[in-house]
Design a protein around this motif. Structure first.
Motif, PDB file in Angstrom:
ATOM      1  N   ARG A  34       0.841  -1.203   0.000  1.00 45.62           N
ATOM      2  CA  ARG A  34       0.000   0.000   0.000  1.00 45.62           C
ATOM      3  C   ARG A  34       0.873   1.248   0.000  1.00 45.62           C
ATOM      4  O   ARG A  34       2.051   1.176   0.361  1.00 45.62           O
ATOM      5  N   GLN A  36       0.288   5.431   1.503  1.00 42.53           N
ATOM      6  CA  GLN A  36      -0.646   6.287   2.216  1.00 42.53           C
ATOM      7  C   GLN A  36      -0.681   7.674   1.553  1.00 42.53           C
ATOM      8  O   GLN A  36       0.362   8.248   1.253  1.00 42.53           O
ATOM      9  N   VAL A  55      -5.676  10.790  -5.814  1.00 47.35           N
ATOM     10  CA  VAL A  55      -6.093   9.374  -5.760  1.00 47.35           C
ATOM     11  C   VAL A  55      -6.478   8.921  -7.168  1.00 47.35           C
ATOM     12  O   VAL A  55      -6.046   7.866  -7.663  1.00 47.35           O
ATOM     13  N   ARG A  59      -4.586   5.935  -9.249  1.00 51.26           N
ATOM     14  CA  ARG A  59      -5.316   4.670  -9.332  1.00 51.26           C
ATOM     15  C   ARG A  59      -4.911   3.792 -10.531  1.00 51.26           C
ATOM     16  O   ARG A  59      -4.592   2.633 -10.363  1.00 51.26           O
ATOM     17  N   LEU A  66      -4.541   1.805  -2.078  1.00 55.13           N
ATOM     18  CA  LEU A  66      -4.412   3.248  -1.813  1.00 55.13           C
ATOM     19  C   LEU A  66      -5.141   3.555  -0.516  1.00 55.13           C
ATOM     20  O   LEU A  66      -6.354   3.343  -0.409  1.00 55.13           O
ATOM     21  N   GLU A  67      -4.380   4.011   0.453  1.00 57.84           N
ATOM     22  CA  GLU A  67      -4.912   4.259   1.790  1.00 57.84           C
ATOM     23  C   GLU A  67      -5.001   5.780   1.968  1.00 57.84           C
ATOM     24  O   GLU A  67      -3.977   6.467   1.963  1.00 57.84           O
ATOM     25  N   ALA A  68      -6.223   6.307   2.059  1.00 57.04           N
ATOM     26  CA  ALA A  68      -6.390   7.770   2.170  1.00 57.04           C
ATOM     27  C   ALA A  68      -6.522   8.148   3.640  1.00 57.04           C
ATOM     28  O   ALA A  68      -7.459   7.704   4.317  1.00 57.04           O
ATOM     29  N   ILE A  82     -13.337  10.650  -2.319  1.00 55.43           N
ATOM     30  CA  ILE A  82     -12.095   9.856  -2.206  1.00 55.43           C
ATOM     31  C   ILE A  82     -12.381   8.394  -2.561  1.00 55.43           C
ATOM     32  O   ILE A  82     -11.597   7.731  -3.251  1.00 55.43           O
ATOM     33  N   ALA A  87      -9.784   5.037  -3.784  1.00 57.35           N
ATOM     34  CA  ALA A  87      -9.111   4.609  -2.538  1.00 57.35           C
ATOM     35  C   ALA A  87      -9.662   3.262  -2.096  1.00 57.35           C
ATOM     36  O   ALA A  87     -10.830   2.955  -2.327  1.00 57.35           O
ATOM     37  N   ILE A  90     -10.139   4.108   3.779  1.00 59.73           N
ATOM     38  CA  ILE A  90     -10.320   5.516   4.142  1.00 59.73           C
ATOM     39  C   ILE A  90     -10.207   5.641   5.661  1.00 59.73           C
ATOM     40  O   ILE A  90     -10.928   4.949   6.392  1.00 59.73           O
ATOM     41  N   LYS A 112     -15.529   0.219   0.996  1.00 61.00           N
ATOM     42  CA  LYS A 112     -14.115   0.483   1.348  1.00 61.00           C
ATOM     43  C   LYS A 112     -13.823   0.010   2.769  1.00 61.00           C
ATOM     44  O   LYS A 112     -14.723  -0.105   3.599  1.00 61.00           O
TER      45      LYS A 112
END
Ligand code: DX5
Length: 226
Positions: A34, A36, A55, A59, A66-68, A82, A87, A90, A112
């Motif tokens: 991942r 961030q 993001v 992608r 993908l860690e928001a 997001i 993402a 989240i 998510k």
């Protein structure tokens, strides 16, 4: 207690934004699972970064999770954009909304994974009514807003508390830490119970590059492995 499967989550806040896509792909090639993405609004934290557009741009470039990390207030305004941008996880701050349970429900309704972040002054006990809904708890080991800050050693106790709460409830929930993670602090947080380490400066400012940085951080963690 250390956890055999330790993960490094590079924080793109410290990446070279002239080569962001390349650097994320380098991190992917280095074997992380991942990255961030630090979303900051200049209100919840004294810094502004980026929103859903980053993001969306990242992608298609990577298979990484993908860690928001939403350092915004209210987070409810940003969850849907997001999520739709791509993402996978989240993370909202406990301090940023009076309706934390509803925010977590909203994240899950969009398919998510949900995480909650705790600032250094926020006790772990404030998670007790939502912990079972979470896939990740993020213990901030600096005050959020900037990369390159000093690790706050008092947060080690909170990492232990969060890990104990998760073990007590028999949950499968990641304990992620964020801020000031380097070769010295990585083994400390792993020994305290963290299994995902967010690192910005230690990864993207490393003289020998991203892959070497990640390899060295993992090696430092293995030193405390059982
Ligand atoms: C701080 C950010 C962190 C930061 C970590 O508010 O949330 O992710 O980028 O940077 P380092 O690893 O340099 O402390």
């Amino acid at each position: 207690m250390a956890y055999p499967l330790i993960k490094i989550a590079p924080s793109i806040l410290s990446a070279d934004f002239m080569r962001l896509g390349e650097q994320v792909q380098e991190a992917e090639a280095a074997g992380v699972d991942r990255v961030q993405i630090d979303v900051m609004d200049g209100r919840f934290v004294p810094n502004i970064t980026f929103g859903a557009v980053v993001v969306k741009c990242l992608r298609p470039l990577t298979h990484l999770q993908l860690e928001a990390h939403l350092m915004v207030q209210p987070p409810e305004d940003f969850i849907e954009p997001i999520a739709r941008a791509g993402a996978d996880t989240i993370i909202v701050h406990q301090e940023a909304t009076p309706h934390l349970h509803r925010a977590i429900q909203h994240i899950h309704s969009l398919g998510k994974k949900a995480g909650v972040a705790l600032n250094p002054s926020t006790p772990a006990s404030l998670l007790s009514e939502v912990l079972e809904s979470l896939q990740l708890v993020l213990v901030m080991t600096v005050n959020p807003g900037f990369g390159g800050q000093e690790f706050i050693p008092e947060t080690l106790r909170k990492i232990r508390q969060v890990r104990a709460m998760i073990l007590e409830r028999g949950m499968n929930c990641e304990v992620e830490v964020d801020g000031g993670i380097n070769l010295q602090t990585a083994p400390q947080v792993v020994e305290a119970g963290a299994d995902v380490l967010v690192a910005g400066t230690a990864v993207f400012d490393h003289q020998q590059g991203i892959a070497t940085a990640i390899r060295e951080l993992l090696a430092a963690c293995q030193a405390v492995a059982p």
